[in-house]
Motif scaffolding. Structure first.
Motif, PDB file in Angstrom:
ATOM      1  N   GLU A 644     -40.416 -61.630  55.962  1.00  0.00           N
ATOM      2  CA  GLU A 644     -41.109 -60.508  55.340  1.00  0.00           C
ATOM      3  C   GLU A 644     -40.136 -59.494  54.756  1.00  0.00           C
ATOM      4  OE1 GLU A 644     -45.112 -60.529  58.180  1.00  0.00           O
ATOM      5  OE2 GLU A 644     -43.671 -58.869  58.307  1.00  0.00           O
ATOM      6  N   GLU A 645     -38.899 -59.513  55.238  1.00  0.00           N
ATOM      7  CA  GLU A 645     -37.878 -58.601  54.742  1.00  0.00           C
ATOM      8  C   GLU A 645     -36.992 -59.245  53.680  1.00  0.00           C
ATOM      9  OE1 GLU A 645     -35.725 -56.751  57.925  1.00  0.00           O
ATOM     10  OE2 GLU A 645     -37.516 -56.495  59.142  1.00  0.00           O
ATOM     11  N   GLY A 646     -37.375 -60.441  53.226  1.00  0.00           N
ATOM     12  CA  GLY A 646     -36.652 -61.064  52.124  1.00  0.00           C
ATOM     13  C   GLY A 646     -35.658 -62.131  52.509  1.00  0.00           C
ATOM     14  N   SER A 664     -31.235 -59.095  66.799  1.00  0.00           N
ATOM     15  CA  SER A 664     -30.098 -59.961  67.130  1.00  0.00           C
ATOM     16  C   SER A 664     -29.883 -61.019  66.062  1.00  0.00           C
ATOM     17  CB  SER A 664     -30.313 -60.615  68.499  1.00  0.00           C
ATOM     18  OG  SER A 664     -31.464 -61.443  68.512  1.00  0.00           O
ATOM     19  N   LEU A 665     -30.962 -61.573  65.535  1.00  0.00           N
ATOM     20  CA  LEU A 665     -30.821 -62.564  64.474  1.00  0.00           C
ATOM     21  C   LEU A 665     -30.294 -61.921  63.200  1.00  0.00           C
ATOM     22  CD1 LEU A 665     -31.116 -65.405  63.380  1.00  0.00           C
ATOM     23  CD2 LEU A 665     -33.546 -64.955  62.972  1.00  0.00           C
ATOM     24  N   ALA A 666     -30.759 -60.707  62.886  1.00  0.00           N
ATOM     25  CA  ALA A 666     -30.268 -60.016  61.687  1.00  0.00           C
ATOM     26  C   ALA A 666     -28.776 -59.738  61.788  1.00  0.00           C
ATOM     27  CB  ALA A 666     -31.045 -58.719  61.478  1.00  0.00           C
ATOM     28  N   ARG A 667     -28.317 -59.347  62.971  1.00  0.00           N
ATOM     29  CA  ARG A 667     -26.874 -59.097  63.146  1.00  0.00           C
ATOM     30  C   ARG A 667     -26.076 -60.377  62.935  1.00  0.00           C
ATOM     31  NH1 ARG A 667     -28.661 -55.409  67.239  1.00  0.00           N
ATOM     32  NH2 ARG A 667     -28.632 -57.075  68.798  1.00  0.00           N
ATOM     33  N   ARG A 668     -26.579 -61.494  63.465  1.00  0.00           N
ATOM     34  CA  ARG A 668     -25.862 -62.757  63.296  1.00  0.00           C
ATOM     35  C   ARG A 668     -25.827 -63.166  61.822  1.00  0.00           C
ATOM     36  NH1 ARG A 668     -28.799 -65.622  66.421  1.00  0.00           N
ATOM     37  NH2 ARG A 668     -27.693 -64.797  68.243  1.00  0.00           N
ATOM     38  N   LEU A 669     -26.936 -63.001  61.131  1.00  0.00           N
ATOM     39  CA  LEU A 669     -26.983 -63.336  59.711  1.00  0.00           C
ATOM     40  C   LEU A 669     -26.045 -62.437  58.909  1.00  0.00           C
ATOM     41  CD1 LEU A 669     -30.830 -63.876  59.287  1.00  0.00           C
ATOM     42  CD2 LEU A 669     -29.065 -65.643  59.225  1.00  0.00           C
ATOM     43  N   ALA A 670     -25.981 -61.169  59.268  1.00  0.00           N
ATOM     44  CA  ALA A 670     -25.063 -60.265  58.581  1.00  0.00           C
ATOM     45  C   ALA A 670     -23.617 -60.727  58.761  1.00  0.00           C
ATOM     46  CB  ALA A 670     -25.241 -58.840  59.105  1.00  0.00           C
ATOM     47  N   ALA A 690     -28.079 -59.181  49.869  1.00  0.00           N
ATOM     48  CA  ALA A 690     -29.077 -58.336  49.206  1.00  0.00           C
ATOM     49  C   ALA A 690     -30.266 -58.073  50.123  1.00  0.00           C
ATOM     50  CB  ALA A 690     -29.531 -58.996  47.903  1.00  0.00           C
ATOM     51  N   ALA A 691     -30.748 -59.108  50.804  1.00  0.00           N
ATOM     52  CA  ALA A 691     -31.925 -58.945  51.659  1.00  0.00           C
ATOM     53  C   ALA A 691     -31.647 -58.042  52.850  1.00  0.00           C
ATOM     54  CB  ALA A 691     -32.406 -60.316  52.138  1.00  0.00           C
ATOM     55  N   LEU A 692     -30.398 -58.096  53.365  1.00  0.00           N
ATOM     56  CA  LEU A 692     -30.041 -57.300  54.536  1.00  0.00           C
ATOM     57  C   LEU A 692     -29.429 -55.949  54.160  1.00  0.00           C
ATOM     58  CD1 LEU A 692     -28.485 -60.153  56.718  1.00  0.00           C
ATOM     59  CD2 LEU A 692     -30.713 -59.068  57.027  1.00  0.00           C
ATOM     60  N   LEU A 701     -25.371 -50.941  55.459  1.00  0.00           N
ATOM     61  CA  LEU A 701     -26.337 -49.900  55.745  1.00  0.00           C
ATOM     62  C   LEU A 701     -26.874 -50.225  57.124  1.00  0.00           C
ATOM     63  CD1 LEU A 701     -28.131 -49.886  52.306  1.00  0.00           C
ATOM     64  CD2 LEU A 701     -26.441 -48.268  53.108  1.00  0.00           C
ATOM     65  N   ALA A 702     -26.755 -49.304  58.063  1.00  0.00           N
ATOM     66  CA  ALA A 702     -26.968 -49.641  59.471  1.00  0.00           C
ATOM     67  C   ALA A 702     -28.288 -49.143  60.017  1.00  0.00           C
ATOM     68  CB  ALA A 702     -25.826 -49.083  60.314  1.00  0.00           C
ATOM     69  N   PRO A 703     -29.400 -49.645  59.485  1.00  0.00           N
ATOM     70  CA  PRO A 703     -30.697 -49.245  60.016  1.00  0.00           C
ATOM     71  C   PRO A 703     -31.206 -50.220  61.060  1.00  0.00           C
ATOM     72  CG  PRO A 703     -30.990 -50.376  57.945  1.00  0.00           C
ATOM     73  CD  PRO A 703     -29.523 -50.459  58.296  1.00  0.00           C
TER      74      PRO A 703
END
Length: 707
Positions: A644-646, A664-670, A690-692, A701-703
């Motif tokens: 949903e976040e791209g 946790s998954l977003a951090r790993r993907l980053a 771009a998505a993150l 950007l650390a949201p």
């Protein structure tokens, strides 16, 4: 000279010696009109963006920069003041209405009028053109520090993600920004972003300082939006706990309130627009599709949105256009990714390869989001779209080509037409938009919005009144609800759940469940059902709903698709197998995406309702685990949240680990996106960045947990 009769294209072609006095005369006439015209007169307002487009392009007009700023100030378009050339007074005005905390954005006069009303504590319903900058007002309110707990109701997931991105960039250090149903509020300063379906079920809202409803005209049942009951019920629930509300929408002339006393508000209607529009009449074209393709071949029209009536129509035209020409050299990698991760037979892959995208409700969210991103970067010059894009997501479209005059087989009205037309042009990018008409526009008429929650409750539908709290009901309403409870054998809480699918539908479903239970007990199950049990349940559901609504031709095919989705280890494998085994007409390709959307919302609600009716007789029935798993495609919830976040699931599922949540998954993907991990192609790495919201130099950007 009249401001309406100016031929701006001819003016652009005027030789230098003649241009300066002609433009000066226009500015003089506009200055005179300021004192005689209405403050939001479109004929006067459009002069400013047209001059802003013209003056920088012609060196001989440099002496007019200072008087242009004075004119922009007088008209109220303070965001057009050229501070480098303006005199001290005009420069001071521009600086006074500039918000450094919002990246140096300068407000125009009508935005300040609306903000003053809101900051004085008034409830406001604002009707303004698409280019007004309504969303910026929300950011301005949040920046004041006056509001700590805010709910924002938006019509689509795509618009939720757009808001989430913008608000995170500006307010991540000040607010928790929650978008997903699994997100939990931990502090006092929280922004709840949600569609009506998500916000109506939240239990952690608490007392709200502000409720914002975007595209508020959808509250009117006459707009024929099937979600209007849930929207009214959700907004009713939010307003009861909110000390202030702000509704936004375009092109509304009046808001009807039939019952005084429950809520009061100020209605502000303005025609104030920040861009100008050129309209081209192509109704007489002998071959309209050929003429459409001719216009799309012209770079002067890019980026171009083509409005069409339905997803099938968008798909067909995109495919047809790609067979005749190419308009981009920057989309080959995207097309190849679509073939490898969705299916080689998907017609959209070829369309994308040649520069044509589509945007409608069936396109997977992360893919649609990336198409809009590429469109806004002018890498994907053309988007064929339906109302899913027109009514929400902001784009950098220079041109809008209104090719059809229908939505879902019904002619659209003037309100919808004006909304579509308003998508042409964008402040700061395309001061002058272009609209191409291929059909007779609807007759201009006033639009009045009559929200159910502002009306007489006793005349409201059963689906709505079951959501009213006891203190807001009457004896007549109580009697209606009691009768419904007896008819459906449901508690009041269960009636509210049933209203999501419609109480008439619920009654029909109850009757079929009762009939099925008289003959056998196939509906009495728990955990994960086998194929036959799933089929038995779907056969009951498909007696009240057509299987085609869920992307299948029959209950049996629907049961097969659910089983296949469960059994495949990855979503990519599920899609590729379906691509390879497709035996029906290629025009039905999108059914698989329709099915996936139905698994998220639609089928889970119906399964849950069947369970409620079954449990009235057999309490051992428990569909909850299956319903929860189906709503997230039988995968980790974090995958769908990031989709949903791209972030496409086909990428994130390579890196997900047991126990992962969204953060946790977003951090790993980053981390992998910033590395040279061979599991990502260069194209995928750029997509993830771009998505993150990570810049290419590694700055993040650390949201909300991505750091």
């Amino acid at each position: 000279m009249t401001l309406v009769g100016i031929d701006w294209q001819e003016l652009k072609d005027t030789p230098g010696t003649e241009l300066l006095p002609r433009v000066f005369a226009i500015m003089r006439d506009a200055a005179v009109a300021v004192h005689a015209a209405e403050p939001d007169d479109p004929a006067l307002l459009q002069v400013i963006p047209r001059l802003a487009d013209l003056i920088p392009s012609r060196r001989e007009l440099t002496p007019l920069r200072e008087p242009f700023s004075a004119l922009a100030r007088a008209v109220g378009l303070w965001n057009y003041i050229d501070r480098e050339a303006a005199d001290d007074v005009d420069r001071l005005i521009a600086e006074a209405v500039t918000a450094p905390e919002l990246g140096g954005i300068t407000f125009h006069r009508e935005q300040i009028v609306a903000l003053n009303k809101l900051l004085s504590g008034e409830n406001l319903i604002l009707s303004a053109p698409t280019s007004f900058g309504k969303s910026l007002l929300i950011d301005a309110l949040l920046a004041t520090g006056k509001y700590g707990r805010v709910a924002i109701v938006l019509p689509t997931i795509a618009l939720l993600d757009e808001f989430r991105r913008r608000l995170r960039r500006r307010f991540s250090s000040r607010f928790e920004i929650l978008m997903h149903p699994t997100d939990v509020a931990a502090g006092r300063n929280v922004i709840f972003l949600g569609t009506q379906e998500r916000l109506i079920g939240r239990e952690d809202l608490g007392d709200l300082d502000l409720t914002v409803v975007d595209e508020f005209y959808k509250l009117d049942p006459r707009r024929r939006d099937e979600r209007h009951v849930t929207l009214n019920a959700a907004v009713y629930r939010l307003l009861r706990r909110s000390r202030q509300f702000f509704f936004l929408g375009p092109n509304i002339d009046n808001v009807q309130m039939n019952v005084e006393g429950r809520w009061s508000f100020q209605f502000l209607k303005t025609r104030f627009s920040t861009v100008a529009v050129d309209t081209f009449d192509l109704r007489q074209a002998a071959d309209k599709e050929a003429r459409l393709l001719d216009e799309l071949a012209e770079e002067r029209n890019w980026p171009a949105l083509v409005f069409v009536s339905s997803p099938d129509r968008a798909n067909r035209l995109a495919e047809s256009a790609s067979e005749q020409m190419a308009v981009s050299e920057n989309t080959t990698e995207f097309a190849e990714w679509l073939r490898e991760n969705v299916g080689s037979r998907w017609p959209l892959a070829k369309a994308v390869e040649y520069g044509f995208g589509v945007h409608h409700a069936r396109v997977p969210r992360a893919i649609a989001s990336h198409m809009v991103r590429m469109f806004n970067r002018s890498e994907l010059p053309v988007l064929f779209c339906t109302s899913t894009l027109i009514e929400g997501v902001n784009t950098a479209a220079r041109s809008v080509l209104i090719f059809d005059k229908k939505i879902s087989r019904q002619n659209y009205d003037f309100f919808t037409f004006a909304n579509i037309r308003g998508r042409a042009g964008r402040l700061g990018q395309h001061h002058v938009g272009q609209v191409y008409l291929f059909n007779e526009p609807p007759t201009a008429e006033e639009t009045e919005v009559s929200p159910t929650l502002f009306g007489d409750d006793e005349s409201a539908s059963d689906d709505y009144v079951v959501h009213l709290e006891d203190e807001d009901t009457t004896t007549a309403i109580d009697d209606r609800v009691t009768a419904l409870r007896q008819l459906l054998d449901l508690t009041k809480a269960e009636l509210r759940l049933a209203s999501a699918v419609g109480l008439d539908t619920a009654l029909a479903l109850k009757q079929h469940v009762d009939a099925s239970l008289r003959g056998r007990r196939a509906l009495v199950w728990s955990g994960l059902p086998d194929f036959n049990t799933t089929l038995a349940t779907l056969e009951v559901i498909c007696k009240v709903k057509n299987a085609r609504e869920f992307g299948a031709f029959s209950a049996k095919q629907l049961a097969f698709l659910i089983g296949s989705l469960r059994s495949h280890k990855s979503l990519k494998a599920f899609l590729i197998e379906r691509d390879q085994n497709l035996t029906s007409d290629i025009a039905t390709y999108d059914n698989v995406f329709k099915f996936l959307r139905a698994c998220e919302y639609g089928l889970p609600q119906l399964f849950a309702l069947v369970e409620i009716f079954v449990r009235k007789r057999f309490v051992i029935a428990d569909y909850s685990y299956f319903v929860r798993e189906m709503s997230r495609w039988f995968r980790n919830e974090a995958l769908r949240n990031l989709d949903e976040e791209g972030v496409p699931i086909q990428v994130s599922e390579r890196f997900v680990q047991p126990g992962d949540d969204r953060n946790s998954l977003a951090r790993r993907l980053a981390s992998v996106a910033l590395s040279n991990d061979e599991r990502l192609t260069p194209f995928e790495r750029e997509w993830l960045l771009a998505a993150l919201d990570i810049d290419r130099d590694g700055g993040v950007l650390a949201p909300n947990g991505i750091a």
